[in-house]
Design a protein around this motif. Structure first.
Motif, PDB file in Angstrom:
ATOM      1  N   SER A  50      -7.000 -12.947  30.442  1.00  0.00           N
ATOM      2  CA  SER A  50      -7.711 -11.718  30.088  1.00  0.00           C
ATOM      3  C   SER A  50      -8.122 -11.762  28.626  1.00  0.00           C
ATOM      4  O   SER A  50      -7.694 -12.629  27.868  1.00  0.00           O
ATOM      5  CB  SER A  50      -6.835 -10.500  30.348  1.00  0.00           C
ATOM      6  OG  SER A  50      -5.664 -10.556  29.571  1.00  0.00           O
ATOM      7  N   ARG A  51      -8.949 -10.786  28.259  1.00  0.00           N
ATOM      8  CA  ARG A  51      -9.362 -10.655  26.861  1.00  0.00           C
ATOM      9  C   ARG A  51      -9.379  -9.181  26.497  1.00  0.00           C
ATOM     10  O   ARG A  51      -9.574  -8.312  27.345  1.00  0.00           O
ATOM     11  CB  ARG A  51     -10.731 -11.271  26.620  1.00  0.00           C
ATOM     12  CG  ARG A  51     -11.829 -10.520  27.325  1.00  0.00           C
ATOM     13  CD  ARG A  51     -13.168 -11.102  27.066  1.00  0.00           C
ATOM     14  NE  ARG A  51     -14.136 -10.375  27.874  1.00  0.00           N
ATOM     15  CZ  ARG A  51     -15.399 -10.598  27.873  1.00  0.00           C
ATOM     16  NH1 ARG A  51     -15.882 -11.553  27.103  1.00  0.00           N
ATOM     17  NH2 ARG A  51     -16.209  -9.903  28.620  1.00  0.00           N
ATOM     18  N   LYS A  52      -9.190  -8.916  25.230  1.00  0.00           N
ATOM     19  CA  LYS A  52      -9.202  -7.547  24.735  1.00  0.00           C
ATOM     20  C   LYS A  52     -10.649  -7.104  24.563  1.00  0.00           C
ATOM     21  O   LYS A  52     -11.467  -7.831  24.005  1.00  0.00           O
ATOM     22  CB  LYS A  52      -8.463  -7.478  23.401  1.00  0.00           C
ATOM     23  CG  LYS A  52      -8.095  -6.100  22.970  1.00  0.00           C
ATOM     24  CD  LYS A  52      -7.224  -6.180  21.730  1.00  0.00           C
ATOM     25  CE  LYS A  52      -6.605  -4.853  21.419  1.00  0.00           C
ATOM     26  NZ  LYS A  52      -5.700  -4.941  20.263  1.00  0.00           N
ATOM     27  N   ASP A  56      -9.563  -1.312  23.164  1.00  0.00           N
ATOM     28  CA  ASP A  56      -8.166  -1.759  23.163  1.00  0.00           C
ATOM     29  C   ASP A  56      -7.561  -1.915  24.564  1.00  0.00           C
ATOM     30  O   ASP A  56      -6.351  -1.821  24.727  1.00  0.00           O
ATOM     31  CB  ASP A  56      -7.286  -0.842  22.304  1.00  0.00           C
ATOM     32  CG  ASP A  56      -7.546  -1.049  20.819  1.00  0.00           C
ATOM     33  OD1 ASP A  56      -8.034  -2.148  20.452  1.00  0.00           O
ATOM     34  OD2 ASP A  56      -7.262  -0.135  20.037  1.00  0.00           O
ATOM     35  N   ARG A  57      -8.407  -2.126  25.557  1.00  0.00           N
ATOM     36  CA  ARG A  57      -7.925  -2.463  26.894  1.00  0.00           C
ATOM     37  C   ARG A  57      -8.095  -3.965  27.082  1.00  0.00           C
ATOM     38  O   ARG A  57      -8.776  -4.624  26.315  1.00  0.00           O
ATOM     39  CB  ARG A  57      -8.745  -1.798  28.007  1.00  0.00           C
ATOM     40  CG  ARG A  57      -8.971  -0.384  27.963  1.00  0.00           C
ATOM     41  CD  ARG A  57      -9.812   0.097  29.177  1.00  0.00           C
ATOM     42  NE  ARG A  57     -11.209  -0.308  29.073  1.00  0.00           N
ATOM     43  CZ  ARG A  57     -11.865  -1.093  29.941  1.00  0.00           C
ATOM     44  NH1 ARG A  57     -11.253  -1.591  30.977  1.00  0.00           N
ATOM     45  NH2 ARG A  57     -13.133  -1.392  29.766  1.00  0.00           N
ATOM     46  N   TYR A  58      -7.468  -4.464  28.131  1.00  0.00           N
ATOM     47  CA  TYR A  58      -7.627  -5.865  28.496  1.00  0.00           C
ATOM     48  C   TYR A  58      -8.329  -5.948  29.836  1.00  0.00           C
ATOM     49  O   TYR A  58      -8.042  -5.172  30.742  1.00  0.00           O
ATOM     50  CB  TYR A  58      -6.266  -6.560  28.573  1.00  0.00           C
ATOM     51  CG  TYR A  58      -5.662  -6.807  27.223  1.00  0.00           C
ATOM     52  CD1 TYR A  58      -5.898  -7.993  26.545  1.00  0.00           C
ATOM     53  CD2 TYR A  58      -4.880  -5.838  26.603  1.00  0.00           C
ATOM     54  CE1 TYR A  58      -5.356  -8.223  25.289  1.00  0.00           C
ATOM     55  CE2 TYR A  58      -4.338  -6.049  25.350  1.00  0.00           C
ATOM     56  CZ  TYR A  58      -4.580  -7.250  24.706  1.00  0.00           C
ATOM     57  OH  TYR A  58      -4.051  -7.468  23.468  1.00  0.00           O
ATOM     58  N   GLU A  59      -9.277  -6.898  29.946  1.00  0.00           N
ATOM     59  CA  GLU A  59      -9.987  -7.151  31.189  1.00  0.00           C
ATOM     60  C   GLU A  59      -9.738  -8.590  31.595  1.00  0.00           C
ATOM     61  O   GLU A  59      -9.784  -9.496  30.763  1.00  0.00           O
ATOM     62  CB  GLU A  59     -11.494  -6.950  31.023  1.00  0.00           C
ATOM     63  CG  GLU A  59     -11.915  -5.521  30.874  1.00  0.00           C
ATOM     64  CD  GLU A  59     -13.438  -5.383  30.804  1.00  0.00           C
ATOM     65  OE1 GLU A  59     -14.151  -6.392  30.617  1.00  0.00           O
ATOM     66  OE2 GLU A  59     -13.892  -4.239  30.935  1.00  0.00           O
ATOM     67  N   ASP A  60      -9.503  -8.796  32.905  1.00  0.00           N
ATOM     68  CA  ASP A  60      -9.346 -10.153  33.407  1.00  0.00           C
ATOM     69  C   ASP A  60     -10.659 -10.909  33.247  1.00  0.00           C
ATOM     70  O   ASP A  60     -11.737 -10.373  33.494  1.00  0.00           O
ATOM     71  CB  ASP A  60      -8.947 -10.149  34.878  1.00  0.00           C
ATOM     72  CG  ASP A  60      -7.512  -9.725  35.107  1.00  0.00           C
ATOM     73  OD1 ASP A  60      -6.731  -9.713  34.140  1.00  0.00           O
ATOM     74  OD2 ASP A  60      -7.162  -9.423  36.269  1.00  0.00           O
TER      75      ASP A  60
END
Length: 91
Positions: A50-52, A56-60
């Motif tokens: 994932s990446r930020k 400030d959320r993370y997405e796959d």
């Protein structure tokens, strides 16, 4: 689709639930790196790379779209993680 290779790199961070990373090759032509191996309360499970993002959320970055495919990845990775002869130690 078939998983043709799984490589596991164990980590040893005191107090961390993350136990390592996996690299999975699919059909000898597509690679997914940085799949995290996490120690849950009841069992080991995987977390896809994932990446930020901006809020400030993370997405796959890459992930299975159904439970059957997720189970195929998780089973192959956990099996390789538990096989001491095929695991590399990460730094």
């Amino acid at each position: 689709m078939q998983i043709t290779s799984v490589r596991v790199h164990k980590t040893d961070r005191e107090g961390s639930r993350m136990k390592g990373y996996a690299t999975v090759t699919i059909d000898d032509c597509f690679v997914v790196r940085n799949i995290r191996i996490i120690e849950g309360d009841e069992k080991l499970f995987i977390a896809m790379p994932s990446r930020k993002v901006a809020d400030d959320r993370y997405e796959d970055i890459a992930h299975p779209i159904n439970a059957e495919t997720r189970k195929m990845f998780e089973d192959a990775i956990i099996e390789e993680y538990k096989n001491p002869t095929n695991v590399e130690e990460a730094e």
